[in-house]
Design an enzyme around this catalytic site. Sequence first.
Site, PDB file in Angstrom:
ATOM      1  N   ARG A  66       0.828  -1.217   0.000  1.00 18.29           N
ATOM      2  CA  ARG A  66       0.000   0.000   0.000  1.00 18.29           C
ATOM      3  C   ARG A  66       0.859   1.262   0.000  1.00 18.29           C
ATOM      4  O   ARG A  66       0.491   2.256  -0.610  1.00 18.29           O
ATOM      5  CB  ARG A  66      -0.917  -0.014   1.226  1.00 18.29           C
ATOM      6  CG  ARG A  66      -2.081  -0.952   1.034  1.00 18.29           C
ATOM      7  CD  ARG A  66      -3.017  -0.898   2.196  1.00 18.29           C
ATOM      8  NE  ARG A  66      -2.397  -1.563   3.328  1.00 18.29           N
ATOM      9  CZ  ARG A  66      -3.028  -2.394   4.138  1.00 18.29           C
ATOM     10  NH1 ARG A  66      -4.304  -2.656   3.959  1.00 18.29           N
ATOM     11  NH2 ARG A  66      -2.411  -2.960   5.139  1.00 18.29           N
ATOM     12  N   HIS A 267       5.325 -24.750  13.874  1.00 18.89           N
ATOM     13  CA  HIS A 267       6.698 -25.267  13.969  1.00 18.89           C
ATOM     14  C   HIS A 267       6.807 -26.526  14.839  1.00 18.89           C
ATOM     15  O   HIS A 267       7.462 -27.494  14.465  1.00 18.89           O
ATOM     16  CB  HIS A 267       7.636 -24.200  14.530  1.00 18.89           C
ATOM     17  CG  HIS A 267       7.554 -22.884  13.826  1.00 18.89           C
ATOM     18  ND1 HIS A 267       7.368 -22.769  12.468  1.00 18.89           N
ATOM     19  CD2 HIS A 267       7.624 -21.603  14.281  1.00 18.89           C
ATOM     20  CE1 HIS A 267       7.355 -21.496  12.121  1.00 18.89           C
ATOM     21  NE2 HIS A 267       7.497 -20.768  13.207  1.00 18.89           N
TER      22      HIS A 267
HETATM   23  C1  BG6 Z   1       7.823 -17.297  13.788  1.00 22.24           C
HETATM   24  C2  BG6 Z   1       7.020 -16.825  14.969  1.00 22.24           C
HETATM   25  O1  BG6 Z   1       7.045 -18.099  12.951  1.00 22.24           O
HETATM   26  O2  BG6 Z   1       8.931 -18.049  14.254  1.00 22.24           O
HETATM   27  C3  BG6 Z   1       7.873 -16.001  15.909  1.00 22.24           C
HETATM   28  O3  BG6 Z   1       5.939 -16.035  14.502  1.00 22.24           O
HETATM   29  C4  BG6 Z   1       9.111 -16.762  16.312  1.00 22.24           C
HETATM   30  O4  BG6 Z   1       7.145 -15.603  17.069  1.00 22.24           O
HETATM   31  C5  BG6 Z   1       9.817 -17.311  15.077  1.00 22.24           C
HETATM   32  O5  BG6 Z   1       9.961 -15.869  16.999  1.00 22.24           O
HETATM   33  C6  BG6 Z   1      10.948 -18.228  15.455  1.00 22.24           C
HETATM   34  O6  BG6 Z   1      11.671 -18.552  14.305  1.00 22.24           O
HETATM   35  P1  BG6 Z   1      13.211 -18.859  14.384  1.00 22.24           P
HETATM   36  O7  BG6 Z   1      13.591 -19.276  13.005  1.00 22.24           O
HETATM   37  O8  BG6 Z   1      13.891 -17.605  14.838  1.00 22.24           O
HETATM   38  O9  BG6 Z   1      13.345 -19.945  15.398  1.00 22.24           O
END
Ligand code: BG6
Length: 515
Positions: A66, A267
């Site tokens: 935007r 995750h």
């Molecule tokens: C993201 C989450 O998907 O993954 C975050 O929204 C989190 O809150 C992050 O901090 C962690 O990813 P990584 O790769 O830093 O472990």
Amino acid sequence: MTSRKHDVANAVEPAKKSSISPADPCTIVIFGASGDLSRRKLVPALYGLAAQNCLARRFAIIGFARTPMTDEAFQQSAVDSVKKFADASTANEGQCKEFAHALAYVAGEYHHPEAFEKLKSRLEELDRAHKLNGNRLFYLATPPEVYPLIIEQLHKAGLAKHPNGKSWVRIVIEKPYGRDLASAQKLNQIVVKSFDEPQVYRIDHYLGKDTVQNLLVLRFGNGIFEPLWNRNYVDHVQITAAETLGVEQRAAFYETAGATRDMIQSHVLQLTSLVAMEPPAAFDATAVRNEKIKILQSIRPFTEESIKSDIVRGQYGPGSTPGNTSLLTGYRKEPGVKPNSTTETYVAAKVQIDNWRWAGVPFYVRTGKRLPNRVTEIAIQFRRAPHLVFRGQNLSTNTLALNIQPDEGISISFHAKLPGQEMKLKTVTMDFSYQKEFGGGERSAYATLINDCMRGDATLFDRADGVEAAWALVNPILESFEAHKPRFPNYAAGTWGPHEADKLLERDDRHWRKP
Ligand code: BG6
């Protein structure tokens, strides 16, 4: 199309990575191009791919958002993000300028058909100028509320289908993919109205991490682990995804999400599936995803009762991290957070997988913000030796620990005899370190996944039924959390979460590992 087998082979020999033949010429459109994800992750990842010759010689990138901006301003912001966030080993002034030349920008509202007409003519113009064959990759990096608008407008503008028989159009959709089961199902319905399922790449960046993929290599590329990988030898599994950071500037999103939606649904369940899945028939999208979903379907559904006994939620209050005594703000005082917020920043759960391989082997999972260390680790805790011939020695059990980040590697603990006259045993470890073996350098999970998408390899992306199965598991937890207000805060920043999380294991005569 390059198969994942090929990529995995290259993960073992990184020097060959750049020898992968580049992807097809294409245009990559980033929706939400002025946002944080684009700046911090996507643009640096695309630059990394260009620098490693993984992008075709002919490519174009269009930023769409935007915020009004000229092509030149977008190019400059891309150069800045590459300098700030790209892997230092690939940073090169000349290459960076060349990369920036391939960038264009279209400003527009996500619900305005005219904006998408403008995008369409820009795409056609770049297609013609650079002979991109009409191949297009749309990346949704906007807040999730606007996904339906973008998908609908792409459809209406005729951009969701291939412009000619030989070209491809793919869409990458960022997490969060919905905020509960119903909204994920609704989003899937919206998506399939405009795109065919094989065009859709639901991304979870954890799957792009080399160490996460290496879990599959460890299990299925070696003969020695898989025979032990079951209820006969494994006592339990621990999965930890701990962060030292707090909510930072993301309260607007996090207040509506919490750790269950943000980390567990995506995750943590991805890691659980990869640890627990059966060997796939082949390393391709269908076989791998079929096996992963079977795990989600075998996880014992949570009931009101098991949520009370097997799930612990927490929220950090003020505290300090080891080695830094300055006071850290409690979650409720973070910018943008409600003073009486009940959003959880920590979740621990005992997950039971009801299948032949894992029956009776609990998977203890935990994730939290403002914990003492940043560490993502999977620990396979083996059963005790059936008979202790070394009397008087208090032997711990063997652990295979997979360190996903930050000290990427694998270690196995076992017992060794201490030198000397007496039969004294000590627990020792054998370590494999990515850094020592393959050298340093931050490997970008986003680069891996964008590269896969450009090659049409969906193995590391989620299927519609996969995201729905994950939401189906967490849905009762979310409903129960909503119905029962917690007493927060219940752990101090810089500690390993609420005491109840320790009790979750102690009651089973087990303990969390100290990562
Ligand atoms: C993201 C989450 O998907 O993954 C975050 O929204 C989190 O809150 C992050 O901090 C962690 O990813 P990584 O790769 O830093 O472990």
